[in-house]
Motif scaffolding. Structure first.
Motif, short mmCIF file in Angstrom:
data_model
loop_
_atom_site.label_atom_id
_atom_site.label_comp_id
_atom_site.label_asym_id
_atom_site.label_seq_id
_atom_site.Cartn_x
_atom_site.Cartn_y
_atom_site.Cartn_z
N LEU A 16 3.99 65.74 61.33
CA LEU A 16 3.04 64.88 62.04
C LEU A 16 2.76 63.62 61.23
O LEU A 16 2.44 63.69 60.04
CB LEU A 16 1.72 65.63 62.26
N TYR A 17 2.92 62.48 61.90
CA TYR A 17 2.53 61.19 61.33
C TYR A 17 1.40 60.62 62.18
O TYR A 17 1.51 60.59 63.41
CB TYR A 17 3.69 60.20 61.33
N VAL A 18 0.32 60.20 61.54
CA VAL A 18 -0.79 59.55 62.24
C VAL A 18 -1.06 58.22 61.56
O VAL A 18 -1.17 58.15 60.33
CB VAL A 18 -2.07 60.41 62.24
N SER A 50 6.68 51.39 62.79
CA SER A 50 6.18 51.61 61.44
C SER A 50 6.32 53.08 61.04
O SER A 50 6.77 53.39 59.92
CB SER A 50 4.72 51.17 61.34
N ILE A 51 5.94 53.97 61.93
CA ILE A 51 6.07 55.41 61.65
C ILE A 51 7.54 55.79 61.46
O ILE A 51 7.90 56.51 60.52
CB ILE A 51 5.44 56.24 62.77
N LEU A 52 8.40 55.31 62.35
CA LEU A 52 9.83 55.62 62.24
C LEU A 52 10.43 55.04 60.96
O LEU A 52 11.29 55.65 60.33
CB LEU A 52 10.58 55.10 63.46
N GLY A 176 -1.70 55.34 66.26
CA GLY A 176 -0.88 56.26 67.04
C GLY A 176 -0.41 57.44 66.22
O GLY A 176 -0.72 57.56 65.02
N PHE A 177 0.33 58.32 66.87
CA PHE A 177 0.89 59.48 66.17
C PHE A 177 2.25 59.83 66.75
O PHE A 177 2.56 59.53 67.90
CB PHE A 177 -0.05 60.69 66.26
N ILE A 178 3.05 60.45 65.91
CA ILE A 178 4.31 61.08 66.35
C ILE A 178 4.34 62.46 65.73
O ILE A 178 4.30 62.60 64.50
CB ILE A 178 5.56 60.28 65.92
#
Length: 293
Positions: A16-18, A50-52, A176-178
């Motif tokens: 989990l990325y937030v 950014s998360i990726l 956001g989150f992934i």
């Protein structure tokens, strides 16, 4: 300060990325002065990119995402390095359409276009970059990235993205989150996670109440245990420079440069990501011409 946390459940079945990206999106807005619906569209894509980017392993790796929809925004291009720092631009910043009648919210889907392609380019330091293409799901950005991860990377995921624009057009909240499942994730964990996500409120609603990425991670992983693995500060970062622009000019061709020199006696280049202008006079154009074979 903007930052992204990486968390997992007690059994390490979930990644989990937030992200909190309010300042990052506000910096983009200051550079490009987009309308609210364009701010929302670009901001959502910036957060996902950014998360990726942060999930890349190599120090010099980069990821570029390009959303090319049939709506008036045109292309949305975001670039992130492996530290999660992002820059972004769009074809048209001045799209102005009515709010959605159903809920009175910004109509991102219409501005982006429900049809189109999401392209993801990963520069992993190899001879050729990895390039993936996926049809847009609905132009709302979050579900488009979710569809890409599932169909192009075979990664079972859930993506939530949000940008809350104030009445003065500034960015009040963005993030956001992934969340992604490991291949060995149990059915019990999947069921709990699905139930948590089904009942979760929007990212910006939670942020408006003062919830942090850590709080949001705890909500998503409720009943599963929430373990923070890392925290990384992120920001808007354009790495343009005079040397980069000079190198780019060397690729446009000798004849075209000579023609520009003879007609205009100067050349001005504007960076698409930060609007910084670079001026080259006749002498500097001659120096570039000497480097072209």
């Amino acid at each position: 300060m903007d930052y992204i946390i990486n968390a997992t459940n007690d059994n390490k079945e979930v990644s989990l990325y937030v992200a909190k990206t309010t300042d990052m999106v506000e910096t983009m807005r200051k550079y490009h002065n987009p309308t609210p619906v364009v701010s929302a569209a670009i901001g959502r894509s910036m957060t996902a990119t950014s998360i990726l980017g942060l999930s890349l392993k190599g120090e010099k790796n980069k990821i570029t995402t390009i959303i090319k929809g049939t709506g008036d925004i045109g292309n949305i291009t975001c670039v992130s390095d492996s530290t999660g720092n992002v820059k972004a631009c769009a074809t048209n910043y001045y799209v102005d359409i009515p709010l959605r009648e159903s809920d009175g919210k910004l109509d991102v889907s219409t501005a982006v276009g429900k049809d189109g392609i999401l392209t993801v380019i990963k520069d992993l330091g190899l001879k050729e970059p990895y390039v993936g293409h996926n049809k847009l799901f609905n132009g709302e950005i979050a579900q488009d990235y979710n569809a890409y991860l599932l169909e192009s990377e075979q990664l079972a995921s859930s993506v939530g993205l949000g940008v809350l624009v104030g009445e003065d057009y500034t960015i009040n909240h963005a993030g956001g989150f992934i969340v992604s499942l490991m291949p060995f994730t149990s059915e019990e964990t999947i069921a709990t996670l699905e139930d948590n996500i089904k009942n979760i409120r929007s990212v910006t609603s939670m942020m408006s109440e003062g919830k942090t990425p850590e709080d949001i991670a705890s909500i998503i992983l409720k009943g599963l245990g929430c373990n923070i693995l890392s925290t990384k500060e992120v920001k808007y970062n354009c790495d343009c420079s005079r040397q980069r622009m000079k190198t780019a000019l060397e690729t446009i061709g000798k004849d075209e440069l000579i023609d520009i020199k003879q007609k205009d006696h100067r050349l001005e280049i504007c960076c698409h990501f930060c609007d910084k202008k670079y001026l080259f006079d006749e002498t500097q154009i001659d120096e570039i011409l000497q480097n072209i074979c």
